[in-house]
Design a protein around this motif. Sequence first.
Motif, PDB file in Angstrom:
ATOM      1  N   ASN A  50       0.725  -1.212  -0.009  1.00  0.00           N
ATOM      2  CA  ASN A  50      -0.105   0.161  -0.039  1.00  0.00           C
ATOM      3  C   ASN A  50       0.727   1.452  -0.038  1.00  0.00           C
ATOM      4  OD1 ASN A  50       1.115  -0.013   2.304  1.00  0.00           O
ATOM      5  ND2 ASN A  50      -0.984   0.014   3.486  1.00  0.00           N
ATOM      6  N   ASP A  51       2.111   1.344  -0.305  1.00  0.00           N
ATOM      7  CA  ASP A  51       3.101   2.540  -0.071  1.00  0.00           C
ATOM      8  C   ASP A  51       3.237   2.833  -1.795  1.00  0.00           C
ATOM      9  OD1 ASP A  51       4.706   4.519   0.324  1.00  0.00           O
ATOM     10  OD2 ASP A  51       6.289   3.012   0.853  1.00  0.00           O
ATOM     11  N   PHE A  52       2.101   3.608  -2.091  1.00  0.00           N
ATOM     12  CA  PHE A  52       1.888   3.798  -3.417  1.00  0.00           C
ATOM     13  C   PHE A  52       2.891   5.039  -4.094  1.00  0.00           C
ATOM     14  CE2 PHE A  52      -2.590   2.721  -2.100  1.00  0.00           C
ATOM     15  CZ  PHE A  52      -2.431   1.673  -2.974  1.00  0.00           C
ATOM     16  N   GLY A  53       3.489   5.909  -2.948  1.00  0.00           N
ATOM     17  CA  GLY A  53       4.540   6.848  -3.286  1.00  0.00           C
ATOM     18  C   GLY A  53       5.651   6.220  -3.866  1.00  0.00           C
ATOM     19  N   SER A  54       6.024   5.219  -3.171  1.00  0.00           N
ATOM     20  CA  SER A  54       7.444   4.310  -3.525  1.00  0.00           C
ATOM     21  C   SER A  54       7.146   3.677  -5.045  1.00  0.00           C
ATOM     22  CB  SER A  54       7.854   3.390  -2.439  1.00  0.00           C
ATOM     23  OG  SER A  54       8.228   4.176  -1.278  1.00  0.00           O
ATOM     24  N   HIS A  55       6.102   3.125  -5.116  1.00  0.00           N
ATOM     25  CA  HIS A  55       5.783   2.345  -6.577  1.00  0.00           C
ATOM     26  C   HIS A  55       5.845   3.451  -7.438  1.00  0.00           C
ATOM     27  CE1 HIS A  55       5.272  -1.229  -4.494  1.00  0.00           C
ATOM     28  NE2 HIS A  55       4.108  -1.045  -3.517  1.00  0.00           N
ATOM     29  N   TRP A  56       5.219   4.390  -7.396  1.00  0.00           N
ATOM     30  CA  TRP A  56       5.126   5.606  -8.460  1.00  0.00           C
ATOM     31  C   TRP A  56       6.403   6.078  -8.697  1.00  0.00           C
ATOM     32  CZ3 TRP A  56       2.241   7.459 -11.758  1.00  0.00           C
ATOM     33  CH2 TRP A  56       2.374   8.670 -12.232  1.00  0.00           C
ATOM     34  N   LYS A  57       7.416   6.220  -7.522  1.00  0.00           N
ATOM     35  CA  LYS A  57       8.892   6.668  -7.760  1.00  0.00           C
ATOM     36  C   LYS A  57       9.452   5.621  -8.622  1.00  0.00           C
ATOM     37  CE  LYS A  57      11.851   7.013  -4.465  1.00  0.00           C
ATOM     38  NZ  LYS A  57      12.459   7.136  -3.186  1.00  0.00           N
ATOM     39  N   ASP A  58       9.258   4.466  -8.268  1.00  0.00           N
ATOM     40  CA  ASP A  58      10.150   3.385  -9.170  1.00  0.00           C
ATOM     41  C   ASP A  58       9.654   3.289 -10.491  1.00  0.00           C
ATOM     42  OD1 ASP A  58      11.691   2.442  -6.921  1.00  0.00           O
ATOM     43  OD2 ASP A  58      10.447   0.931  -6.341  1.00  0.00           O
ATOM     44  N   ALA A  59       8.432   3.538 -10.909  1.00  0.00           N
ATOM     45  CA  ALA A  59       7.950   3.318 -12.118  1.00  0.00           C
ATOM     46  C   ALA A  59       8.231   4.471 -12.786  1.00  0.00           C
ATOM     47  CB  ALA A  59       6.281   3.512 -12.006  1.00  0.00           C
ATOM     48  N   ARG A  60       8.327   5.801 -12.206  1.00  0.00           N
ATOM     49  CA  ARG A  60       8.976   6.919 -12.822  1.00  0.00           C
ATOM     50  C   ARG A  60      10.441   6.559 -13.265  1.00  0.00           C
ATOM     51  NH1 ARG A  60       8.873  11.802  -9.966  1.00  0.00           N
ATOM     52  NH2 ARG A  60       9.623  12.714 -11.903  1.00  0.00           N
ATOM     53  N   LYS A  61      11.018   6.314 -12.434  1.00  0.00           N
ATOM     54  CA  LYS A  61      12.582   5.902 -12.533  1.00  0.00           C
ATOM     55  C   LYS A  61      12.567   5.041 -13.694  1.00  0.00           C
ATOM     56  CE  LYS A  61      14.899   6.656  -8.254  1.00  0.00           C
ATOM     57  NZ  LYS A  61      15.636   6.121  -7.306  1.00  0.00           N
ATOM     58  N   SER A  62      12.091   3.831 -14.019  1.00  0.00           N
ATOM     59  CA  SER A  62      12.209   2.864 -15.133  1.00  0.00           C
ATOM     60  C   SER A  62      11.645   3.404 -16.260  1.00  0.00           C
ATOM     61  CB  SER A  62      11.334   1.629 -14.576  1.00  0.00           C
ATOM     62  OG  SER A  62      10.180   1.885 -14.449  1.00  0.00           O
ATOM     63  N   SER A  63      10.694   4.482 -16.499  1.00  0.00           N
ATOM     64  CA  SER A  63      10.003   4.947 -17.800  1.00  0.00           C
ATOM     65  C   SER A  63      10.877   6.036 -18.128  1.00  0.00           C
ATOM     66  CB  SER A  63       8.684   5.231 -17.426  1.00  0.00           C
ATOM     67  OG  SER A  63       8.447   6.302 -16.495  1.00  0.00           O
ATOM     68  N   ARG A  64      11.960   6.379 -17.276  1.00  0.00           N
ATOM     69  CA  ARG A  64      12.511   7.888 -17.901  1.00  0.00           C
ATOM     70  C   ARG A  64      13.365   7.365 -19.155  1.00  0.00           C
ATOM     71  NH1 ARG A  64      14.640  10.667 -12.542  1.00  0.00           N
ATOM     72  NH2 ARG A  64      12.781  11.618 -12.005  1.00  0.00           N
ATOM     73  N   SER A  65      13.543   8.345 -20.046  1.00  0.00           N
ATOM     74  CA  SER A  65      14.344   8.134 -21.210  1.00  0.00           C
ATOM     75  C   SER A  65      15.388   9.039 -21.298  1.00  0.00           C
ATOM     76  CB  SER A  65      13.492   7.988 -22.365  1.00  0.00           C
ATOM     77  OG  SER A  65      13.084   9.387 -22.755  1.00  0.00           O
ATOM     78  N   ARG A  66      16.686   8.690 -22.027  1.00  0.00           N
ATOM     79  CA  ARG A  66      17.601   9.770 -21.977  1.00  0.00           C
ATOM     80  C   ARG A  66      17.664  10.591 -23.451  1.00  0.00           C
ATOM     81  NH1 ARG A  66      19.783  11.086 -17.088  1.00  0.00           N
ATOM     82  NH2 ARG A  66      19.621   9.254 -15.863  1.00  0.00           N
ATOM     83  N   GLY A  67      16.615  10.446 -24.157  1.00  0.00           N
ATOM     84  CA  GLY A  67      16.461  10.988 -25.451  1.00  0.00           C
ATOM     85  C   GLY A  67      16.528  12.370 -25.444  1.00  0.00           C
ATOM     86  N   ASN A  68      16.542  13.028 -24.452  1.00  0.00           N
ATOM     87  CA  ASN A  68      16.336  14.689 -24.399  1.00  0.00           C
ATOM     88  C   ASN A  68      17.515  15.155 -23.643  1.00  0.00           C
ATOM     89  OD1 ASN A  68      15.409  13.871 -22.021  1.00  0.00           O
ATOM     90  ND2 ASN A  68      13.549  15.237 -22.156  1.00  0.00           N
ATOM     91  N   MET A  69      18.551  14.344 -23.544  1.00  0.00           N
ATOM     92  CA  MET A  69      19.803  14.923 -22.403  1.00  0.00           C
ATOM     93  C   MET A  69      20.632  15.888 -23.510  1.00  0.00           C
ATOM     94  SD  MET A  69      19.373  14.143 -19.578  1.00  0.00           S
ATOM     95  CE  MET A  69      21.082  14.370 -18.888  1.00  0.00           C
ATOM     96  N   GLU A  70      20.584  15.607 -25.029  1.00  0.00           N
ATOM     97  CA  GLU A  70      21.656  16.538 -25.787  1.00  0.00           C
ATOM     98  C   GLU A  70      21.167  17.758 -25.619  1.00  0.00           C
ATOM     99  OE1 GLU A  70      19.598  15.195 -29.722  1.00  0.00           O
ATOM    100  OE2 GLU A  70      21.038  14.163 -28.976  1.00  0.00           O
ATOM    101  N   PHE A  71      22.305  18.648 -26.122  1.00  0.00           N
ATOM    102  CA  PHE A  71      21.905  20.107 -25.968  1.00  0.00           C
ATOM    103  C   PHE A  71      21.117  20.573 -27.313  1.00  0.00           C
ATOM    104  CE2 PHE A  71      23.031  24.624 -26.490  1.00  0.00           C
ATOM    105  CZ  PHE A  71      22.846  25.136 -25.453  1.00  0.00           C
ATOM    106  N   ASN A  72      20.062  21.365 -26.908  1.00  0.00           N
ATOM    107  CA  ASN A  72      18.954  21.637 -27.880  1.00  0.00           C
ATOM    108  C   ASN A  72      19.332  22.838 -28.639  1.00  0.00           C
ATOM    109  OD1 ASN A  72      16.687  22.192 -29.162  1.00  0.00           O
ATOM    110  ND2 ASN A  72      15.290  22.606 -27.389  1.00  0.00           N
ATOM    111  N   SER A  73      19.264  22.383 -30.097  1.00  0.00           N
ATOM    112  CA  SER A  73      19.834  23.338 -31.099  1.00  0.00           C
ATOM    113  C   SER A  73      19.162  24.629 -31.345  1.00  0.00           C
ATOM    114  CB  SER A  73      19.952  22.932 -32.702  1.00  0.00           C
ATOM    115  OG  SER A  73      18.530  22.279 -32.901  1.00  0.00           O
TER     116      SER A  73
END
Length: 97
Positions: A50-73
């Motif tokens: 029932n600790d929904f905050g921790s489950h939500w935090k883990d789901a956010r970490k796993s769904s993050r993508s590094r596609g927008n890390m480069e410098f924007n032209s």
Amino acid sequence: MGPIKFTIIKKLKTNNRFNYTPRYYNGKDGVDESKYTTKIDAYTESYNKNDFGSHWKDARKSSRSRGNMEFNSTILIIVAILVFIFLWIIDFDLSIF
């Protein structure tokens, strides 16, 4: 009078999350206690059902993508235009080079 703390420069300390499970509550499933030395170590890394905050935090970490890390032209073009406008305002002369 103690030293003055500048909270603008230094980030404030974040609170630690307390992962408590009562003794007779079966909220943490799927933990293999034989892999750990003590029972406390086995349950520190898992969360309650029932600790929904921790489950939500883990789901956010796993769904993050590094596609927008480069410098924007677009930002680079805007900065270059602003630099040229600034140089034009102060009448910068390129003949000194």
